[in-house]
Design a protein around this motif. Structure first.
Motif, short mmCIF file in Angstrom:
data_model
loop_
_atom_site.label_atom_id
_atom_site.label_comp_id
_atom_site.label_asym_id
_atom_site.label_seq_id
_atom_site.Cartn_x
_atom_site.Cartn_y
_atom_site.Cartn_z
N PRO A 177 51.98 45.40 42.62
CA PRO A 177 50.98 45.96 43.54
C PRO A 177 49.63 46.20 42.86
O PRO A 177 48.59 46.09 43.51
CB PRO A 177 51.62 47.26 44.01
CG PRO A 177 53.08 47.06 43.84
CD PRO A 177 53.21 46.19 42.62
N TYR A 178 49.65 46.53 41.58
CA TYR A 178 48.39 46.68 40.85
C TYR A 178 47.58 45.39 40.92
O TYR A 178 46.39 45.40 41.24
CB TYR A 178 48.66 47.08 39.40
CG TYR A 178 47.45 47.03 38.51
CD1 TYR A 178 46.38 47.91 38.68
CD2 TYR A 178 47.34 46.07 37.50
CE1 TYR A 178 45.26 47.85 37.86
CE2 TYR A 178 46.23 46.01 36.68
CZ TYR A 178 45.19 46.90 36.86
OH TYR A 178 44.07 46.83 36.06
N ASP A 192 47.04 44.47 45.05
CA ASP A 192 46.33 45.43 45.89
C ASP A 192 45.07 46.01 45.24
O ASP A 192 44.25 46.61 45.94
CB ASP A 192 47.25 46.59 46.27
CG ASP A 192 48.46 46.14 47.05
OD1 ASP A 192 48.41 45.08 47.70
OD2 ASP A 192 49.49 46.85 47.01
N PRO A 220 41.76 42.05 44.86
CA PRO A 220 40.69 42.39 45.81
C PRO A 220 39.38 42.77 45.12
O PRO A 220 38.29 42.39 45.57
CB PRO A 220 41.26 43.57 46.60
CG PRO A 220 42.74 43.39 46.52
CD PRO A 220 42.97 42.84 45.13
#
Length: 168
Positions: A131-132, A135, A139
């Motif tokens: 997720p690091y 997310d 981005p």
């Protein structure tokens, strides 16, 4: 076939910087052909409270080098944010690429499911590595790459979607 943490990060970062470098070269050629001072582009921004082109390149570099280092569990290189010319921006891109090419695939993949902790504006943030990357890092990287492209496009540089996406 599974996608590894390395495959989803380092090659994507590298591609983004190759494309950014090509976009800057296209901007240089446009400036020369139209007698535009390159400093106009380096200092251009989309809004008064946004970073100029130089800051967007620096932000993209930081997103990639810090992201790669945290995913690999290594110390990132320190780059001073002092670039004020196209040559210096291209050198920043080259230094970023040089670092990214040293990050070990096995080292990143070994950290799959591991954690990353960082401080953002005095607040500690904890992430699982995947997720690091998905997310936070990607981005952030794409925000700065896109904004650099948009600044140059807004300045009249004849860029298209394929300039941003690069060669396949």
């Amino acid at each position: 076939m599974s996608l590894t943490l390395y495959q989803a990060s380092i090659p994507v970062f590298i591609r983004g910087f190759h494309n950014l470098s090509a976009v800057l070269e296209k901007a240089r050629a446009h400036a020369e052909a139209n007698k535009v001072d390159l400093a106009t582009y380096v200092n251009a921004r989309l809004a008064p409270d946004m970073y100029p082109l130089s800051g967007q390149v620096q932000g993209a570099s930081d997103a990639a080098k810090f992201g790669a280092a945290r995913l690999a569990g290594i110390t990132p290189p320190s780059f001073a944010d002092t670039e004020t010319t196209f040559e210096e921006l291209q050198a920043r891109i080259a230094k970023t690429l040089d670092f990214l090419k040293t990050v070990d695939e096995a080292q990143i993949n070994a950290r799959a499911g591991g954690t990353v902790t960082l401080k953002v504006r005095g607040r500690e943030m904890n992430f699982v590595c995947e997720p690091y990357l998905l997310d936070f890092v990607l981005p952030n990287l794409f925000f700065h790459l896109t904004t650099a492209y948009d600044i140059l496009r807004h300045q009249g540089v004849p860029l298209g979607k394929m300039d941003y996406l690069g060669k396949f």
